[in-house]
Design an enzyme around this catalytic site. Structure first.
Site, mmCIF file in Angstrom:
data_model
loop_
_atom_site.group_PDB
_atom_site.id
_atom_site.type_symbol
_atom_site.label_atom_id
_atom_site.label_comp_id
_atom_site.label_asym_id
_atom_site.label_seq_id
_atom_site.Cartn_x
_atom_site.Cartn_y
_atom_site.Cartn_z
ATOM 1 N N ILE A 162 0.863 -1.170 0.000
ATOM 2 C CA ILE A 162 0.000 0.000 0.000
ATOM 3 C C ILE A 162 0.906 1.229 0.000
ATOM 4 O O ILE A 162 2.051 1.179 0.436
ATOM 5 C CB ILE A 162 -0.987 0.027 1.189
ATOM 6 C CG1 ILE A 162 -0.268 -0.122 2.533
ATOM 7 C CG2 ILE A 162 -2.029 -1.047 1.041
ATOM 8 C CD1 ILE A 162 -1.218 -0.066 3.719
ATOM 9 N N ASP A 163 0.391 2.334 -0.521
ATOM 10 C CA ASP A 163 1.198 3.545 -0.667
ATOM 11 C C ASP A 163 1.719 4.053 0.674
ATOM 12 O O ASP A 163 1.121 3.797 1.723
ATOM 13 C CB ASP A 163 0.369 4.655 -1.326
ATOM 14 C CG ASP A 163 -0.122 4.285 -2.715
ATOM 15 O OD1 ASP A 163 0.511 3.421 -3.347
ATOM 16 O OD2 ASP A 163 -1.141 4.856 -3.145
ATOM 17 N N MET A 164 2.790 4.819 0.613
ATOM 18 C CA MET A 164 3.422 5.338 1.817
ATOM 19 C C MET A 164 2.426 6.087 2.710
ATOM 20 O O MET A 164 2.421 5.912 3.927
ATOM 21 C CB MET A 164 4.578 6.280 1.440
ATOM 22 C CG MET A 164 5.285 6.909 2.629
ATOM 23 S SD MET A 164 6.685 7.951 2.176
ATOM 24 C CE MET A 164 5.838 9.367 1.453
ATOM 25 N N ARG B 106 -7.093 5.518 -5.939
ATOM 26 C CA ARG B 106 -6.878 6.950 -6.150
ATOM 27 C C ARG B 106 -7.127 7.324 -7.606
ATOM 28 O O ARG B 106 -7.778 8.340 -7.902
ATOM 29 C CB ARG B 106 -5.452 7.326 -5.730
ATOM 30 C CG ARG B 106 -5.175 7.035 -4.253
ATOM 31 C CD ARG B 106 -3.685 7.082 -3.931
ATOM 32 N NE ARG B 106 -3.136 8.422 -4.069
ATOM 33 C CZ ARG B 106 -1.835 8.690 -3.996
ATOM 34 N NH1 ARG B 106 -0.965 7.706 -3.779
ATOM 35 N NH2 ARG B 106 -1.406 9.923 -4.121
#
Length: 298
Positions: A133-135, A234
């Site tokens: 998962i993104d930062m 997103r």
């Protein structure tokens, strides 16, 4: 690697970035500056343009091995047994080492927590990592402690028996209560740091969404991933006109609702345990910043 240019007059870095989607345009430019892109054995200039049918040779230098170190970084472990663990990742924690983030990552924390008990299927830089998962996205992430568990969990990602459910706050209101975005995602054609809905060099991407609560200019939404592309939720929410609140890349640039990054949280994870074959579902609460944004809207 060799690439034949189909036409003249295109910047070579642009042409090669299109041929090698795994590299950003800036990475290709660095290769050119280092003399690793040649034409007839001669390094090309950094602003060179293609010559029709010319054969450009690209040499990718060997990556210097990064020695991973165990670091005592606090982990919020939601579930753990001898085969796997599920962690609730906080905002700002990078999943695995990469350029600009050589340490201080989730992998460094896992090495401290698990010792040698991590799978090696994804290579030495990503031990145990089944998915990412993104930062600045928060929430649940599953980690394999051995190759047996990793292979089974990877298979579940492919056949969609590993279910990932997110919650987010998005801009705008919906006319319906639920829907599905089925739109392929690939690298953005001009901005290599972004992803986009595109038919070129893309992969299938499916996101199912459901309205949880409406607030006029904003909506609290649940999203369930059927596929797992980079930045998928997103990109898909922005594609249908509802960018995630606080998202500086795919949404508005100005601050909103007191958020410091995209308001996106991996809240629920369901999978079949590799060894027991029992279905396991784990949850984690919304982070404080997410809850604070909801309170402002209410």
């Amino acid at each position: 690697m060799q690439f034949s240019a189909p036409e003249s007059g295109v910047r070579v870095d642009v042409f090669l970035a299109q041929q090698m989607p795994e590299l950003t345009r800036s990475a290709v430019q660095r290769l050119i500056e280092q003399g690793n892109v040649t034409l007839d054995g001669v390094p090309i200039r950094k602003n060179a343009k293609t010559i029709a049918l010319a054969l450009y040779e690209v040499t990718i230098p060997e990556v210097k091995p990064v020695e991973l170190v165990a670091q005592d970084i606090a982990l919020d472990v939601v579930y753990e047994d001898e085969d796997l663990l599920v962690v609730n990742k906080p905002k700002g924690l990078v999943v695995h080492p990469a350029a600009g983030h050589e340490d201080g990552t989730l992998v460094n924390a896992l090495l401290h927590h698990c010792g040698d008990s991590l799978s090696g299927i994804n290579g030495e830089k990503r031990p145990g990592i089944v998915h990412r998962i993104d930062m600045d996205t928060t929430g649940l992430l599953i980690v394999a402690k051995n190759d047996f568990a990793h292979q089974h969990l990877s298979d579940q990602l492919k056949d969609h028996t590993l279910s990932r459910t997110y919650e987010c706050i998005v801009r705008g209101g919906f006319k319906t209560d639920s829907g599905t975005v089925n739109a392929p995602i690939g690298r953005h054609p001009t901005d290599r740091k972004r992803m986009a809905v595109t038919m070129k060099n893309s992969r299938e991407a499916v996101t199912h969404w459901r309205v949880l609560e409406r607030f006029g200019q904003y909506t609290h939404v649940q999203c369930r991933l059927e596929t797992g592309r980079t930045h998928q939720i997103r990109v898909h929410m922005a594609h249908i006109g509802h960018p995630i609140a606080g998202d500086p890349i795919y949404g508005v640039k100005k601050p909103e609702l007191g958020l410091t990054s995209q308001c996106l949280h991996a809240k629920e994870l369901t999978f079949i345990h590799p060894r027991t074959q029992k279905k396991i579902t784990v949850f984690c609460p919304l982070p404080e910043e997410f809850e604070s944004a909801l309170k402002k809207l209410k």
